[in-house]
Design a protein around this motif. Structure first.
Motif, PDB file in Angstrom:
ATOM      1  N   GLY A  98       0.790  -1.224   0.000  1.00 12.87           N
ATOM      2  CA  GLY A  98       0.000   0.000   0.000  1.00 12.87           C
ATOM      3  C   GLY A  98       0.819   1.269   0.000  1.00 12.87           C
ATOM      4  O   GLY A  98       0.273   2.376   0.052  1.00 12.87           O
ATOM      5  N   VAL A  99       2.134   1.135  -0.058  1.00  6.59           N
ATOM      6  CA  VAL A  99       2.988   2.325  -0.113  1.00  6.59           C
ATOM      7  C   VAL A  99       2.910   2.976  -1.496  1.00  6.59           C
ATOM      8  O   VAL A  99       3.019   4.183  -1.644  1.00  6.59           O
ATOM      9  CB  VAL A  99       4.454   1.963   0.215  1.00  6.59           C
ATOM     10  CG1 VAL A  99       5.335   3.195   0.201  1.00  6.59           C
ATOM     11  CG2 VAL A  99       4.519   1.255   1.561  1.00  6.59           C
ATOM     12  N   ALA A 153       0.580   3.003  -5.270  1.00  2.11           N
ATOM     13  CA  ALA A 153      -0.810   2.784  -5.649  1.00  2.11           C
ATOM     14  C   ALA A 153      -1.082   3.260  -7.067  1.00  2.11           C
ATOM     15  O   ALA A 153      -0.241   3.881  -7.707  1.00  2.11           O
ATOM     16  CB  ALA A 153      -1.734   3.520  -4.669  1.00  2.11           C
ATOM     17  N   PHE A 206       8.701  11.148  -7.642  1.00  4.07           N
ATOM     18  CA  PHE A 206       8.023   9.926  -8.069  1.00  4.07           C
ATOM     19  C   PHE A 206       6.863   9.594  -7.133  1.00  4.07           C
ATOM     20  O   PHE A 206       5.758   9.257  -7.576  1.00  4.07           O
ATOM     21  CB  PHE A 206       9.033   8.778  -8.086  1.00  4.07           C
ATOM     22  CG  PHE A 206       8.463   7.459  -8.526  1.00  4.07           C
ATOM     23  CD1 PHE A 206       8.078   7.252  -9.839  1.00  4.07           C
ATOM     24  CD2 PHE A 206       8.327   6.419  -7.623  1.00  4.07           C
ATOM     25  CE1 PHE A 206       7.568   6.022 -10.249  1.00  4.07           C
ATOM     26  CE2 PHE A 206       7.815   5.193  -8.022  1.00  4.07           C
ATOM     27  CZ  PHE A 206       7.429   4.996  -9.341  1.00  4.07           C
ATOM     28  N   LEU A 207       7.081   9.745  -5.853  1.00  2.00           N
ATOM     29  CA  LEU A 207       6.047   9.356  -4.881  1.00  2.00           C
ATOM     30  C   LEU A 207       4.953  10.401  -4.742  1.00  2.00           C
ATOM     31  O   LEU A 207       3.766  10.073  -4.665  1.00  2.00           O
ATOM     32  CB  LEU A 207       6.686   9.101  -3.507  1.00  2.00           C
ATOM     33  CG  LEU A 207       7.560   7.851  -3.401  1.00  2.00           C
ATOM     34  CD1 LEU A 207       8.188   7.770  -2.008  1.00  2.00           C
ATOM     35  CD2 LEU A 207       6.740   6.602  -3.686  1.00  2.00           C
ATOM     36  N   HIS A 208       5.336  11.665  -4.686  1.00  2.00           N
ATOM     37  CA  HIS A 208       4.368  12.687  -4.284  1.00  2.00           C
ATOM     38  C   HIS A 208       3.880  13.586  -5.399  1.00  2.00           C
ATOM     39  O   HIS A 208       2.954  14.358  -5.211  1.00  2.00           O
ATOM     40  CB  HIS A 208       4.966  13.553  -3.169  1.00  2.00           C
ATOM     41  CG  HIS A 208       5.414  12.759  -1.982  1.00  2.00           C
ATOM     42  ND1 HIS A 208       6.748  12.520  -1.712  1.00  2.00           N
ATOM     43  CD2 HIS A 208       4.721  12.100  -1.028  1.00  2.00           C
ATOM     44  CE1 HIS A 208       6.846  11.775  -0.619  1.00  2.00           C
ATOM     45  NE2 HIS A 208       5.640  11.501  -0.180  1.00  2.00           N
ATOM     46  N   GLY A 209       4.508  13.499  -6.572  1.00  2.00           N
ATOM     47  CA  GLY A 209       4.080  14.394  -7.637  1.00  2.00           C
ATOM     48  C   GLY A 209       4.433  15.830  -7.324  1.00  2.00           C
ATOM     49  O   GLY A 209       5.183  16.113  -6.386  1.00  2.00           O
ATOM     50  N   ARG A 246       1.930  18.576  -7.617  1.00  2.00           N
ATOM     51  CA  ARG A 246       0.775  19.479  -7.545  1.00  2.00           C
ATOM     52  C   ARG A 246       0.844  20.316  -6.265  1.00  2.00           C
ATOM     53  O   ARG A 246       1.390  19.890  -5.246  1.00  2.00           O
ATOM     54  CB  ARG A 246      -0.519  18.693  -7.604  1.00  2.00           C
ATOM     55  CG  ARG A 246      -0.927  18.097  -6.259  1.00  2.00           C
ATOM     56  CD  ARG A 246      -2.100  17.190  -6.394  1.00  2.00           C
ATOM     57  NE  ARG A 246      -2.437  16.565  -5.115  1.00  2.00           N
ATOM     58  CZ  ARG A 246      -1.627  15.741  -4.452  1.00  2.00           C
ATOM     59  NH1 ARG A 246      -0.413  15.475  -4.935  1.00  2.00           N
ATOM     60  NH2 ARG A 246      -2.005  15.201  -3.311  1.00  2.00           N
ATOM     61  N   LEU A 303       0.199  11.233 -13.396  1.00  2.00           N
ATOM     62  CA  LEU A 303       1.370  10.765 -12.668  1.00  2.00           C
ATOM     63  C   LEU A 303       2.254  11.949 -12.269  1.00  2.00           C
ATOM     64  O   LEU A 303       2.767  12.014 -11.156  1.00  2.00           O
ATOM     65  CB  LEU A 303       2.159   9.825 -13.591  1.00  2.00           C
ATOM     66  CG  LEU A 303       2.621   8.498 -13.038  1.00  2.00           C
ATOM     67  CD1 LEU A 303       1.544   7.872 -12.180  1.00  2.00           C
ATOM     68  CD2 LEU A 303       2.967   7.569 -14.185  1.00  2.00           C
ATOM     69  N   PHE A 304       2.405  12.867 -13.167  1.00  2.00           N
ATOM     70  CA  PHE A 304       3.237  14.043 -12.932  1.00  2.00           C
ATOM     71  C   PHE A 304       2.693  14.865 -11.769  1.00  2.00           C
ATOM     72  O   PHE A 304       3.444  15.303 -10.896  1.00  2.00           O
ATOM     73  CB  PHE A 304       3.284  14.883 -14.211  1.00  2.00           C
ATOM     74  CG  PHE A 304       4.122  16.122 -14.113  1.00  2.00           C
ATOM     75  CD1 PHE A 304       5.501  16.052 -14.029  1.00  2.00           C
ATOM     76  CD2 PHE A 304       3.527  17.374 -14.120  1.00  2.00           C
ATOM     77  CE1 PHE A 304       6.278  17.192 -13.954  1.00  2.00           C
ATOM     78  CE2 PHE A 304       4.301  18.522 -14.036  1.00  2.00           C
ATOM     79  CZ  PHE A 304       5.672  18.431 -13.956  1.00  2.00           C
ATOM     80  N   HIS A 350       0.236  13.946  -9.371  1.00  2.00           N
ATOM     81  CA  HIS A 350      -0.155  13.318  -8.117  1.00  2.00           C
ATOM     82  C   HIS A 350       0.799  12.273  -7.591  1.00  2.00           C
ATOM     83  O   HIS A 350       0.646  11.800  -6.464  1.00  2.00           O
ATOM     84  CB  HIS A 350      -1.544  12.693  -8.273  1.00  2.00           C
ATOM     85  CG  HIS A 350      -2.581  13.660  -8.724  1.00  2.00           C
ATOM     86  ND1 HIS A 350      -3.079  13.664 -10.006  1.00  2.00           N
ATOM     87  CD2 HIS A 350      -3.183  14.697  -8.083  1.00  2.00           C
ATOM     88  CE1 HIS A 350      -3.963  14.649 -10.131  1.00  2.00           C
ATOM     89  NE2 HIS A 350      -4.049  15.301  -8.981  1.00  2.00           N
ATOM     90  N   GLY A 351       1.799  11.882  -8.398  1.00  2.00           N
ATOM     91  CA  GLY A 351       2.705  10.850  -7.919  1.00  2.00           C
ATOM     92  C   GLY A 351       2.011   9.517  -7.799  1.00  2.00           C
ATOM     93  O   GLY A 351       0.883   9.342  -8.273  1.00  2.00           O
ATOM     94  N   VAL A 352       2.682   8.600  -7.146  1.00  2.00           N
ATOM     95  CA  VAL A 352       2.172   7.222  -7.131  1.00  2.00           C
ATOM     96  C   VAL A 352       2.093   6.628  -5.732  1.00  2.00           C
ATOM     97  O   VAL A 352       1.874   5.430  -5.578  1.00  2.00           O
ATOM     98  CB  VAL A 352       3.073   6.327  -7.996  1.00  2.00           C
ATOM     99  CG1 VAL A 352       3.095   6.812  -9.429  1.00  2.00           C
ATOM    100  CG2 VAL A 352       4.476   6.265  -7.422  1.00  2.00           C
ATOM    101  N   ARG A 353       2.261   7.467  -4.708  1.00  2.00           N
ATOM    102  CA  ARG A 353       2.257   6.890  -3.370  1.00  2.00           C
ATOM    103  C   ARG A 353       0.842   6.439  -3.005  1.00  2.00           C
ATOM    104  O   ARG A 353      -0.153   6.995  -3.480  1.00  2.00           O
ATOM    105  CB  ARG A 353       2.770   7.907  -2.355  1.00  2.00           C
ATOM    106  CG  ARG A 353       1.719   8.920  -1.925  1.00  2.00           C
ATOM    107  CD  ARG A 353       2.319  10.002  -1.064  1.00  2.00           C
ATOM    108  NE  ARG A 353       1.315  11.009  -0.718  1.00  2.00           N
ATOM    109  CZ  ARG A 353       0.688  11.782  -1.616  1.00  2.00           C
ATOM    110  NH1 ARG A 353       0.899  11.613  -2.904  1.00  2.00           N
ATOM    111  NH2 ARG A 353      -0.183  12.685  -1.206  1.00  2.00           N
ATOM    112  N   GLY A 354       0.782   5.442  -2.146  1.00  2.00           N
ATOM    113  CA  GLY A 354      -0.503   4.911  -1.700  1.00  2.00           C
ATOM    114  C   GLY A 354      -0.923   5.550  -0.402  1.00  2.00           C
ATOM    115  O   GLY A 354      -0.328   6.532   0.051  1.00  2.00           O
TER     116      GLY A 354
END
Lengths: 208, 208
Positions: A146-147, A149, A201-204, A206, B200-201, B203-207
């Motif tokens: 879940g880290v 998504a 990569f993780l947080h974007g 915005r 993706l740019f 919001h990133g991809v973290r869960g």
DNA sequence: TGAAATTTACCGAACGGTAAGAAAGATTGT
DNA sequence: ACAATCTTTCTTACCGTTCGGTAAATTTCA
């Protein structure tokens, strides 16, 4: 390990010397721009010696590509041993951004452009086995925990690799600061490091 | 407009024909792998005709590069006219991911590798003026409005360009689905489109 | 003495580039 | 109006160099 022995058969020292001399040349200038003469000069041997170990230029290039992937693959495997997903990703990014591993993008292009179908297949398999695979495994575990998504592991991996390519490319261009309208003085190399890449990569990006 | 006239002087039809014939060749195979003979065959002319309009291979390549950047630049300028930052970014991504504009990465590499200092400077200026600049302007406005955050516009732009390169590269490889361990069946082209890229740019991809 | 490793000398083909002049259309003198 | 001239455009034929690759002989070492 027996299995790795099979994948990477013991190579004659001279063959290794040639491969390691050819590697940086191919990585920097691509397949066609590097002549056999360039390689033999760098390896300090003569032409027939090269052709004693490699049947033609393409086979040399394929062996160089496999060598590179095995090298980077073992580094990535090691980097994937971190405790948290974020740590693993940062270690992976550090490997991908390392000086010695840069310009993979050009190598990938040359593999698809200048290598015949059979050898190309070999290289593609090696790419997914040694480079894409380990990273994708980290992504898959991140998703399971879940880290991570929202996208399948394969897409996340493609993204991650692409980001490392661009971070390397623009990180090396001091020229960029010169022409960028809004970032003069802020666009130093440290900002395009592994930590920044993983953060992005993780947080974007915005706001709000 | 007078100013554009100055930047892009009227070119003889034959010269344009040669440039447009050479463009896809250089973009796909790079500088060295494309021979003058390849170009004259594609343009359906003879060799001295080419050398009547271009002093040597490098100048041809430079003109091809400038032509490409002007083309993409005008498309990007148009794409940057959207209402919201998100819309603008999506339009920009669509331009960057368009078939005809792909493989910019290879062109950039060849510019730095095979072009002399003076011409290289010309190409670098054109790159930042026509490609990097318009995107960076959108980023800067997004930052000013608070829609984007956390990094200077130059870094965001480098990121965005790098993402489009990787989206294109992996989007075209059907092979990937074959070797990806976790995404078989999910990894179709539509998923690597402009909307996904912008999402993706931002919001990133973290869960979680 | 025999197999493995490396060398000198060379090959035809393809490379980027050019000299010299033929077509082609516009410009001029009458 | 018409031929002569001139400039732009494009071609045939060729040049020296470098390319990837090899035949045949030699060194190295077991």
């Amino acid at each position: 390990m027996m299995h790795e022995q099979l994948l990477q058969p013991t190579q004659a020292p001279t063959a290794v010397k040639i491969i390691e001399a050819a590697l940086p040349l191919f990585m920097k200038r691509g397949y066609t721009a590097v002549s056999i003469t360039d390689v033999i000069k760098a390896a300090e041997i003569t032409k027939p010696t090269l052709y004693y170990y490699f049947s033609d230029k393409e086979e040399l290039f394929v062996q160089v590509g496999l060598h590179l992937m095995l090298m980077m693959g073992s580094q990535l495997q090691e980097a994937a041993q971190g405790d948290s997903t974020a740590e693993r990703l940062t270690s992976l990014a550090r490997v991908l951004l390392a000086e010695r591993n840069a310009d993979m993008r050009l190598m990938r292009h040359e593999m698809f452009e200048h290598v015949g179908p059979a050898n190309r297949d070999l290289l593609v398999r090696a790419f997914y086995a040694h480079l894409f695979g380990p990273i994708e495994a980290v992504m898959a575990e991140g998703l399971a925990q879940g880290v991570l998504a929202r996208y399948p592991a394969g897409i996340l991996t493609a993204m991650f690799l692409g980001m490392s390519d661009s971070f390397h490319e623009f990180g090396q261009q001091a020229r960029l600061a010169q022409w960028s309208i809004a970032t003069v003085g802020h666009f130093a190399n440290p900002m395009l490091g592994a930590e920044t890449m993983v953060d992005l990569f993780l947080h974007g990006v915005r706001g709000g």
